[in-house]
Structures are given as C-alpha cells and as structure tokens.
Design an enzyme around this catalytic site. Sequence first.
Site, PDB file in Angstrom:
ATOM      1  N   PRO A  17       0.849  -1.202   0.000  1.00 25.86           N
ATOM      2  CA  PRO A  17       0.000   0.000   0.000  1.00 25.86           C
ATOM      3  C   PRO A  17       0.878   1.242   0.000  1.00 25.86           C
ATOM      4  O   PRO A  17       1.799   1.362   0.801  1.00 25.86           O
ATOM      5  CB  PRO A  17      -0.783  -0.131   1.310  1.00 25.86           C
ATOM      6  CG  PRO A  17       0.096  -0.956   2.207  1.00 25.86           C
ATOM      7  CD  PRO A  17       0.833  -1.902   1.298  1.00 25.86           C
ATOM      8  N   MET A  18       0.604   2.180  -0.931  1.00 24.60           N
ATOM      9  CA  MET A  18       1.396   3.410  -1.006  1.00 24.60           C
ATOM     10  C   MET A  18       0.500   4.584  -1.373  1.00 24.60           C
ATOM     11  O   MET A  18      -0.207   4.543  -2.385  1.00 24.60           O
ATOM     12  CB  MET A  18       2.529   3.261  -2.027  1.00 24.60           C
ATOM     13  CG  MET A  18       3.613   2.282  -1.613  1.00 24.60           C
ATOM     14  SD  MET A  18       4.853   2.025  -2.891  1.00 24.60           S
ATOM     15  CE  MET A  18       3.926   0.993  -4.051  1.00 24.60           C
ATOM     16  N   GLN A  71      -6.581  -0.734   3.033  1.00 26.01           N
ATOM     17  CA  GLN A  71      -5.863  -0.421   4.264  1.00 26.01           C
ATOM     18  C   GLN A  71      -6.415   0.854   4.895  1.00 26.01           C
ATOM     19  O   GLN A  71      -6.621   1.861   4.216  1.00 26.01           O
ATOM     20  CB  GLN A  71      -4.368  -0.236   4.003  1.00 26.01           C
ATOM     21  CG  GLN A  71      -3.561  -0.079   5.292  1.00 26.01           C
ATOM     22  CD  GLN A  71      -2.103   0.247   5.054  1.00 26.01           C
ATOM     23  OE1 GLN A  71      -1.772   1.367   4.675  1.00 26.01           O
ATOM     24  NE2 GLN A  71      -1.214  -0.726   5.281  1.00 26.01           N
ATOM     25  N   CYS A 102       3.113   3.527   8.989  1.00 21.85           N
ATOM     26  CA  CYS A 102       3.436   4.735   8.224  1.00 21.85           C
ATOM     27  C   CYS A 102       4.297   5.668   9.067  1.00 21.85           C
ATOM     28  O   CYS A 102       3.906   6.067  10.167  1.00 21.85           O
ATOM     29  CB  CYS A 102       2.175   5.458   7.780  1.00 21.85           C
ATOM     30  SG  CYS A 102       2.531   6.986   6.868  1.00 21.85           S
ATOM     31  N   LYS A 141       0.086  -4.165   9.167  1.00 25.21           N
ATOM     32  CA  LYS A 141       1.419  -3.873   8.631  1.00 25.21           C
ATOM     33  C   LYS A 141       2.106  -2.920   9.603  1.00 25.21           C
ATOM     34  O   LYS A 141       1.539  -1.898   9.984  1.00 25.21           O
ATOM     35  CB  LYS A 141       1.333  -3.247   7.243  1.00 25.21           C
ATOM     36  CG  LYS A 141       2.678  -3.038   6.545  1.00 25.21           C
ATOM     37  CD  LYS A 141       2.462  -2.574   5.098  1.00 25.21           C
ATOM     38  CE  LYS A 141       3.787  -2.560   4.322  1.00 25.21           C
ATOM     39  NZ  LYS A 141       4.680  -1.462   4.729  1.00 25.21           N
ATOM     40  N   ASN A 204       8.918  -7.080   4.028  1.00 24.72           N
ATOM     41  CA  ASN A 204       8.867  -5.879   3.189  1.00 24.72           C
ATOM     42  C   ASN A 204      10.105  -5.027   3.455  1.00 24.72           C
ATOM     43  O   ASN A 204      10.543  -4.923   4.594  1.00 24.72           O
ATOM     44  CB  ASN A 204       7.580  -5.098   3.521  1.00 24.72           C
ATOM     45  CG  ASN A 204       7.462  -3.771   2.798  1.00 24.72           C
ATOM     46  OD1 ASN A 204       7.095  -2.778   3.418  1.00 24.72           O
ATOM     47  ND2 ASN A 204       7.753  -3.728   1.521  1.00 24.72           N
ATOM     48  N   ASP A 206      13.225  -2.884   0.712  1.00 23.98           N
ATOM     49  CA  ASP A 206      14.386  -2.965  -0.194  1.00 23.98           C
ATOM     50  C   ASP A 206      14.333  -4.138  -1.155  1.00 23.98           C
ATOM     51  O   ASP A 206      15.368  -4.696  -1.516  1.00 23.98           O
ATOM     52  CB  ASP A 206      15.697  -3.002   0.594  1.00 23.98           C
ATOM     53  CG  ASP A 206      15.996  -1.709   1.337  1.00 23.98           C
ATOM     54  OD1 ASP A 206      15.309  -0.707   1.068  1.00 23.98           O
ATOM     55  OD2 ASP A 206      16.895  -1.703   2.185  1.00 23.98           O
ATOM     56  N   GLY A 228       7.304  -2.439  -2.671  1.00 19.53           N
ATOM     57  CA  GLY A 228       6.773  -1.082  -2.635  1.00 19.53           C
ATOM     58  C   GLY A 228       7.379  -0.173  -3.671  1.00 19.53           C
ATOM     59  O   GLY A 228       7.011  -0.181  -4.840  1.00 19.53           O
TER      60      GLY A 228
END
Length: 345
Positions: A17-18, A71, A102, A141, A204, A206, A228
């Site tokens: 999610p971004m 999300q 976040c 997350k 999650n 890199d 991501g």
Amino acid sequence: MNIGNLSLGDRPVMLAPMEDVTDAPFRSLCRRMGAAMVYSEFVSSDALIRMVNKSLAKLEIMPEERPVAIQIYGKDPGAMAEAAQIVVEQAHPDVLDMNFGCPVKKVAGKGAGAGLLRNIPLMLEIARRVVDAVDIPVTAKTRLGWDHNNIIITDLAESLQDTGIRALTIHGRTRSQVYNGEADWEPIRQVRSNPRMHIPIIGNGDITGGADVVRRFAETGVDGIMVGRATFGRPWIFAEIERALGRLDTAALARAVPSPHEPLTTDWKMDVLISEIRASVERAGEPGGLIHMRRHIAASPLFKGIPDFRPTRIAMLRAETLDEMLSLMEQTRPLLALGQEGEKA
C-alpha cells in the site's frame, strides 16, 4: 499461503500500500503483471466516518484486481472499527489491513500509523476492535519498532497475533529510519522462526528485483513478500520476479497489455508504461492523470542510461496533454536500446 480462507499460493509476492500510488488502475496493472495480491492507498478512518468524498473514492475496486486489500489508519479504536465496517459494506475487499507502520510526520506524529509503536496497548486495542467489527480477514502492517533502541517486533508480533489478525506484514526498518538506511530482515526472520507464530508473516523492505525475492525467501522463510517503491515506473517488476521464481506464465503476460512486442523486452515495457499513463488519464483526466504519473516517469528504470535524456524527462514531467506525453514516449522509444547499452557499459 492462506489469509483466512483466501489462498494466495506458494511464496506470493504482493504490491504494498502506497499513498498516491496504489490506486485502482495501478493495482489492476500490477495484478496483470503477476502480483498475487494488491493493497490500496491508506484511508483515514476519521475521514471515512465523515464520509469525505476523496477518501470514499479510495474504496473503488475493479473486479480484475482481486484479491485486494483495503488499508485503513487511525488512532481511535471506535473510529477504526466503524471505518472497517464502512469499508466492508461499500467496497467488499478480500482483506482489511491496518496501517501501524506509516512513518511520515503527519500520520505518526499524531499517534497513528507508526506512532502507535509508542503506545502498544492502544495498537492492540485497535486491532481487537477491528477484528471484532468485521467478518473478513483482518491483517496488519508495521515496523521493527520506534527506533534502534526499541526493536520490539518479536514480542509485538505475538501480541498482534493474539488479537485475531490473520497475517502480519513487517517492514524491516524502524519509524526513526523512515525510508533511510538498509532494511534489516533479521528481526523478520526471527519472527517467522518463532514456533509460537502460526499466522503468515510477510516481509517488506528494499526488494528491488527477482534476486532479492529469491534470497529473502531462502534466508528468512517468510510466507510472502511485499514490494513497494521499486514498482514506481516499473509495474513489470512482478513479471521479472515471477521469472526469477521459475513460474512466469509468458502467454498470460502477453495478454496482459496490448503490445506487438515480446514480453519483458524494452519495447514491451514501454507499452506497459504507456498503458499505465492512458489508464491514469482515463481515471483522472488531463492534466490530473499525467500529474499522478510524474513519480512513475521520474523513477522508471526504463529511461536510465539514455544519453542526454534529462531535457526529455523534464518535458515528460511537464506534459499537460496525453497526446504530448505519448509523442514524447514514442520519440524516446528508439533510444531505449542506447539506455541498455549504457547500463551494461
């Protein structure tokens, strides 16, 4: 890997999610490229309760993008539970995810997102309330901890599991790191190797290509991996990952985007990017859809290595009409091979 009754197959790789990135058209494209599941932009629980149109628009789900997770984020247990019910009633996602990771100041600084890493009892209360509020799988997350002096993910993972969540995604950084430094997957490995953990653990941080995915699965034993920022301007990364995992369906990939070119060639990738641009403009109009695409154009590795490309890149970022953008793309197409040669040199 299963999330509740939802089966995602062996070693699934998902779209993270971004904010301002994972809208419905981009999620759909990533699914066609091979993503096992996709996640929405995060949605404010407070805004959903107030029925803010911009937030409600984020609940749009296209049939072809399923399975999909919506999300939500917030710091009030009651508001998060109510927002969860709104999401399920209006969007009917396959999974509801809670954002406890976040790091940006406007979220974490107000006690939501990664800010909840400084108030674990509140985080757990939110998780319990949301799990009890809906009848679909709820996941979370989060990050390793607030800072390097407070790496708490091993104990936190168990506590979150006890609330009833069905899967946990862990970003291998602390909140203090934001997106700086290297992601540390060792704590993620420790969580996965904990015999008391029985829910899926998704790693999650890199992931930049297929080799990273193969290595992280082998080293950590995670059940799934989330990608991501490496998807910016490169939705075909999921096809490259599928190839690295030895399960690329070339025929399905050829059907994913209209193109006369062979999948994973540079010309095919250009057609994928053009397809993304068209979908963005169709959704948001001109120049809104083009503005939305700017970070993808700026970050795309497709143009990396092309000599003297900066003026053309700037022109792409300033384009205000679809015709102008497509003309620039086609002018660039013959130069793609030069970029590849520059990368190999």
